[in-house]
Design a protein around this motif. Structure first.
Motif, PDB file in Angstrom:
ATOM      1  N   ALA A 103     -34.957 -10.332  64.848  1.00  0.00           N
ATOM      2  CA  ALA A 103     -34.322  -9.112  64.364  1.00  0.00           C
ATOM      3  C   ALA A 103     -35.402  -8.047  64.256  1.00  0.00           C
ATOM      4  N   ALA A 104     -34.962  -6.816  64.038  1.00  0.00           N
ATOM      5  CA  ALA A 104     -35.905  -5.719  63.850  1.00  0.00           C
ATOM      6  C   ALA A 104     -35.398  -4.804  62.745  1.00  0.00           C
ATOM      7  N   VAL A 105     -36.336  -4.171  62.060  1.00  0.00           N
ATOM      8  CA  VAL A 105     -36.018  -3.188  61.034  1.00  0.00           C
ATOM      9  C   VAL A 105     -36.719  -1.890  61.387  1.00  0.00           C
ATOM     10  N   VAL A 106     -35.945  -0.822  61.491  1.00  0.00           N
ATOM     11  CA  VAL A 106     -36.493   0.518  61.698  1.00  0.00           C
ATOM     12  C   VAL A 106     -36.585   1.190  60.333  1.00  0.00           C
ATOM     13  N   LEU A 107     -37.787   1.612  59.957  1.00  0.00           N
ATOM     14  CA  LEU A 107     -38.072   2.128  58.613  1.00  0.00           C
ATOM     15  C   LEU A 107     -38.484   3.590  58.713  1.00  0.00           C
ATOM     16  N   VAL A 108     -37.758   4.463  58.015  1.00  0.00           N
ATOM     17  CA  VAL A 108     -37.981   5.899  58.145  1.00  0.00           C
ATOM     18  C   VAL A 108     -38.430   6.470  56.799  1.00  0.00           C
ATOM     19  N   HIS A 109     -39.618   7.039  56.797  1.00  0.00           N
ATOM     20  CA  HIS A 109     -40.250   7.499  55.552  1.00  0.00           C
ATOM     21  C   HIS A 109     -39.637   8.800  55.041  1.00  0.00           C
ATOM     22  N   GLY A 110     -39.951   9.120  53.787  1.00  0.00           N
ATOM     23  CA  GLY A 110     -39.496  10.347  53.162  1.00  0.00           C
ATOM     24  C   GLY A 110     -40.463  11.497  53.377  1.00  0.00           C
ATOM     25  N   ARG A 111     -40.135  12.629  52.764  1.00  0.00           N
ATOM     26  CA  ARG A 111     -40.943  13.835  52.911  1.00  0.00           C
ATOM     27  C   ARG A 111     -42.347  13.621  52.356  1.00  0.00           C
ATOM     28  N   GLY A 112     -43.338  14.034  53.130  1.00  0.00           N
ATOM     29  CA  GLY A 112     -44.721  13.949  52.691  1.00  0.00           C
ATOM     30  C   GLY A 112     -45.314  12.559  52.733  1.00  0.00           C
ATOM     31  N   GLU A 123     -26.740  -5.324  66.861  1.00  0.00           N
ATOM     32  CA  GLU A 123     -26.307  -6.086  65.685  1.00  0.00           C
ATOM     33  C   GLU A 123     -27.464  -6.789  64.977  1.00  0.00           C
ATOM     34  N   ARG A 124     -28.632  -6.822  65.623  1.00  0.00           N
ATOM     35  CA  ARG A 124     -29.810  -7.439  65.001  1.00  0.00           C
ATOM     36  C   ARG A 124     -30.875  -6.405  64.619  1.00  0.00           C
ATOM     37  N   ILE A 125     -30.464  -5.146  64.587  1.00  0.00           N
ATOM     38  CA  ILE A 125     -31.378  -4.066  64.194  1.00  0.00           C
ATOM     39  C   ILE A 125     -30.852  -3.413  62.928  1.00  0.00           C
ATOM     40  N   VAL A 126     -31.691  -3.381  61.903  1.00  0.00           N
ATOM     41  CA  VAL A 126     -31.343  -2.761  60.626  1.00  0.00           C
ATOM     42  C   VAL A 126     -32.089  -1.437  60.520  1.00  0.00           C
ATOM     43  N   LEU A 127     -31.383  -0.390  60.110  1.00  0.00           N
ATOM     44  CA  LEU A 127     -31.990   0.923  59.908  1.00  0.00           C
ATOM     45  C   LEU A 127     -32.098   1.182  58.407  1.00  0.00           C
ATOM     46  N   VAL A 128     -33.306   1.520  57.970  1.00  0.00           N
ATOM     47  CA  VAL A 128     -33.587   1.749  56.553  1.00  0.00           C
ATOM     48  C   VAL A 128     -34.304   3.087  56.408  1.00  0.00           C
ATOM     49  N   GLY A 129     -33.860   3.917  55.480  1.00  0.00           N
ATOM     50  CA  GLY A 129     -34.554   5.168  55.225  1.00  0.00           C
ATOM     51  C   GLY A 129     -34.629   5.451  53.741  1.00  0.00           C
ATOM     52  N   PHE A 130     -35.704   6.123  53.345  1.00  0.00           N
ATOM     53  CA  PHE A 130     -35.858   6.568  51.960  1.00  0.00           C
ATOM     54  C   PHE A 130     -35.863   8.091  51.903  1.00  0.00           C
ATOM     55  N   SER A 131     -35.043   8.651  51.024  1.00  0.00           N
ATOM     56  CA  SER A 131     -35.028  10.082  50.748  1.00  0.00           C
ATOM     57  C   SER A 131     -34.748  10.878  52.026  1.00  0.00           C
ATOM     58  N   GLN A 132     -35.660  11.722  52.448  1.00  0.00           N
ATOM     59  CA  GLN A 132     -35.440  12.484  53.673  1.00  0.00           C
ATOM     60  C   GLN A 132     -35.183  11.552  54.854  1.00  0.00           C
ATOM     61  N   GLY A 133     -35.858  10.402  54.871  1.00  0.00           N
ATOM     62  CA  GLY A 133     -35.628   9.419  55.921  1.00  0.00           C
ATOM     63  C   GLY A 133     -34.248   8.800  55.846  1.00  0.00           C
ATOM     64  N   ALA A 134     -33.718   8.621  54.623  1.00  0.00           N
ATOM     65  CA  ALA A 134     -32.364   8.088  54.470  1.00  0.00           C
ATOM     66  C   ALA A 134     -31.334   9.077  55.003  1.00  0.00           C
ATOM     67  N   CYS A 135     -31.563  10.361  54.740  1.00  0.00           N
ATOM     68  CA  CYS A 135     -30.670  11.380  55.280  1.00  0.00           C
ATOM     69  C   CYS A 135     -30.687  11.339  56.808  1.00  0.00           C
TER      70      CYS A 135
END
Length: 214
Positions: A24-33, A101-113
């Protein structure tokens, strides 16, 4: 940096299993700054063997210049560039042949948007979409009329009632959109916790990865 594609030359950081060996894979998207490397460090809190972690980096640590509830045109061309860069990160997650179906997308704050907007604009069944304090992008009064079917995709949104950046009303609108798109929704409303990542969310991520890697 290109004025029309500010994120176009930014890196995509990776960790964990190789593309060929990943379950599986997880794509992780950071927040502002913040930075992609910080999201890879965060993954250690819920990660497991056999998972590839992919984290795109924003130009100067910021995906778009104004608040996510500003008129969309005020965040251009950064928003379109950010969505394209996220698309490249998802392609990287798929590079070893993994199905969506084996890729999870995760974001925090600006990345979640950003990740919520990415999936809402092109709905499909990912392994999961996890919004850690975020919501769909657009000014107050936007009619979110996205169409499509995510076929029961696990969807999580967590936000505190006193979050200074994410209005609860926008979180609720976002949940309504993904319910309409056919997601399996979990909506966690916290009291008095401000803006952050919380233990319940880390537990959810760990359980979700266990399901996706079975």
């Amino acid at each position: 940096m290109s004025q029309t594609d500010p994120h176009g030359t930014q890196p995509i950081r990776t960790a964990g299993a190789s593309p060929e060996d990943a379950d599986a894979a997880v794509v992780l998207v950071h927040g502002r700054g913040a930075r992609a490397d910080g999201m890879l460090q965060f993954a250690r809190e819920f990660g497991r063997e056999g998972v590839r972690y992919v984290a795109p980096q924003a130009e100067r640590g910021t995906w778009y210049p104004n608040r996510f509830v500003a008129p969309i045109e005020r965040n251009q061309p950064h928003l379109d560039s950010a969505l394209a860069h996220l698309g490249r990160a998802v392609d990287e997650a798929r590079s070893g042949g993994l199905a969506s179906e084996r890729i999870v997308l995760v974001g925090f704050s600006q990345g979640a948007c950003l990740v919520s907007e990415f999936v809402a604009r092109d709905p499909r069944r990912y392994g999961g979409l996890v919004l850690l304090s975020g919501g769909l992008i657009g000014e107050d009064g936007t009619e979110f009329d996205h169409q499509g079917d995510v076929e029961g995709m696990p969807f999580f949104l967590g936000v505190s009632d006193d979050d200074p950046h994410i209005p609860m009303s926008r979180a609720e609108e976002t949940v309504e959109v993904f319910e309409r798109l056919g997601a399996d929704v979990r909506f966690d409303r916290y009291e008095g916790r401000g803006h952050g990542i919380f233990e319940e969310e880390i537990e959810y991520l760990g359980a979700l990865l266990e399901r996706v890697t079975r």
